[in-house]
Design an enzyme around this catalytic site. Structure first.
Site, mmCIF file in Angstrom:
data_model
loop_
_atom_site.group_PDB
_atom_site.id
_atom_site.type_symbol
_atom_site.label_atom_id
_atom_site.label_comp_id
_atom_site.label_asym_id
_atom_site.label_seq_id
_atom_site.Cartn_x
_atom_site.Cartn_y
_atom_site.Cartn_z
ATOM 1 N N LYS A 56 0.853 -1.262 -0.023
ATOM 2 C CA LYS A 56 0.013 -0.071 0.139
ATOM 3 C C LYS A 56 0.998 1.367 0.065
ATOM 4 O O LYS A 56 0.777 2.196 -0.651
ATOM 5 C CB LYS A 56 -0.830 0.024 1.236
ATOM 6 C CG LYS A 56 -1.847 -1.038 1.057
ATOM 7 C CD LYS A 56 -2.816 -1.109 2.418
ATOM 8 C CE LYS A 56 -3.935 -2.278 2.339
ATOM 9 N NZ LYS A 56 -4.715 -2.726 3.607
ATOM 10 N N GLN A 100 -4.808 -1.146 9.647
ATOM 11 C CA GLN A 100 -4.477 -2.495 9.198
ATOM 12 C C GLN A 100 -5.157 -3.683 10.227
ATOM 13 O O GLN A 100 -4.677 -3.435 11.287
ATOM 14 C CB GLN A 100 -3.181 -2.869 8.778
ATOM 15 C CG GLN A 100 -2.892 -4.058 8.085
ATOM 16 C CD GLN A 100 -3.612 -4.239 6.576
ATOM 17 O OE1 GLN A 100 -3.632 -3.058 5.878
ATOM 18 N NE2 GLN A 100 -4.026 -5.292 6.063
ATOM 19 N N ASP A 123 -11.001 3.073 4.208
ATOM 20 C CA ASP A 123 -11.300 1.673 4.195
ATOM 21 C C ASP A 123 -12.811 1.493 3.978
ATOM 22 O O ASP A 123 -13.227 0.525 3.407
ATOM 23 C CB ASP A 123 -10.944 0.913 5.355
ATOM 24 C CG ASP A 123 -9.752 0.213 5.202
ATOM 25 O OD1 ASP A 123 -9.553 -0.238 4.132
ATOM 26 O OD2 ASP A 123 -9.058 0.173 6.237
#
Ligand code: GUN
Length: 306
Positions: A56, A100, A123
């Site tokens: 990422k 995460q 997200d």
């Protein structure tokens, strides 16, 4: 039909999306004198998470997005993690915040997701964004299901009325995927670990989305001939060469690729399928957050997809 004709090339679609995103991040720098900025928080040493986070961060840097990483040890307290997120929520130079998952057991994922400002929730996991998605008015859509939809809309001429079956009911994939397919006029079934006679459902699927987390679980007995199969799983098998610990085991999906390839019309490979698309969608969401947080219009890169 050759294997190549049947393969859905996620890497190619990710590059296509990133080609549209990069000029927008460059333009953001020209207009606002800084790059769009993504901050990723990783807690602990989960080896899969470390690889995802590294990808990422690197993809962001390559696409004109500033990426910052906060690494916290696995014994960090929930309060300390919340303090980090609160500071990022207030920081006007941070556009996107990603924590995460999974988190260590002593930290409530639900509480953490609720703390992230919905306008920086790239997200799409915050209840506000989740709710807006299910109401048919999405702002930030979870990256993996968005990436799957992007590929499906390019691969299928007319998705309306198709039978879509999802295996897996997670908040990250299964549930948002169902909402997106429903909004695309599919008839949607979600199956999961407690579903009885799961093949009875999956064998009716024109579109099958698999997110179970079990290596190569899905074979040809689950598939309707001519189906489009999207494999969300990424599993590393044990290395066959135990004397060379540096020899990494093979990466496989939740679908047995060779067996399903024979009967499906199209299938995503692992690696090179859903994974690169997830990251491209994260870049999309970050640049979108940057523009919207500056109260600036954001061009709809997903025209025809949503
Ligand atoms: N863990 C596995 N997939 C994801 C994802 O899309 N976002 C976050 N934050 N964690 C994950």
């Amino acid at each position: 039909m050759t294997i190549l004709n049947k393969m859905i090339n996620g890497k190619m679609y990710a590059e296509k999306m990133l080609r549209e995103i990069y000029p927008l991040s460059k333009e953001f720098l020209e207009n606002f004198n800084r790059k769009p900025c993504l901050t990723v928080i990783q807690v602990g040493e989960n080896s899969a998470s470390k690889i995802y986070v590294k990808n990422k961060i690197l993809t962001a840097r390559r696409n004109g997005i500033e990426s910052r990483e906060i690494l916290l040890t696995s014994d960090v307290s929930e309060d300390e993690l919340i303090q980090h997120i609160s500071a990022l929520n207030k920081d006007e130079d941070v556009d996107g915040i990603l924590v995460q998952l999974p988190l260590p057991k002593h930290i409530s994922e639900k509480k953490i997701i609720n703390i992230i400002s919905p306008s920086k929730d790239v997200d799409g996991f915050h209840p506000t964004n989740f709710g807006n998605l299910f109401m048919g008015d999405p702002k930030f859509i979870p990256c993996t299901p968005l990436g799957c939809l992007y590929m499906l809309k390019h691969e299928i001429e007319n998705i309306k009325g198709k039978n879509a079956v999802i295996i897996g009911r997670s908040n990250i994939v299964g549930k948002p995927m169902a909402s997106l397919l429903l909004s695309s006029d599919c008839s949607v079934t979600i199956t999961h670990s407690r579903t009885k006679n799961i093949q009875e459902h999956t064998r009716k699927a024109d579109i099958l989305i698999v997110a179970v987390g079990t290596p190569e679980m899905i074979d040809e007995t689950f598939i309707k001939p001519g189906a489009i199969v999207i494999d969300v799983g990424i599993n590393r098998l044990k290395s066959k060469n135990e004397y060379h610990p540096s020899d990494k085991g093979k990466l496989v999906g939740d679908v047995n690729f060779e067996k399903v390839l024979k009967i499906a019309e199209k299938i995503t490979p692992v690696p090179g399928g859903v994974g690169p698309m997830t990251i491209a969608c994260l870049m999309h969401n970050t640049v979108k957050a940057a523009y919207l947080n500056k109260k600036h219009y954001f061009i709809n890169v997903l025209e025809g997809i949503l």
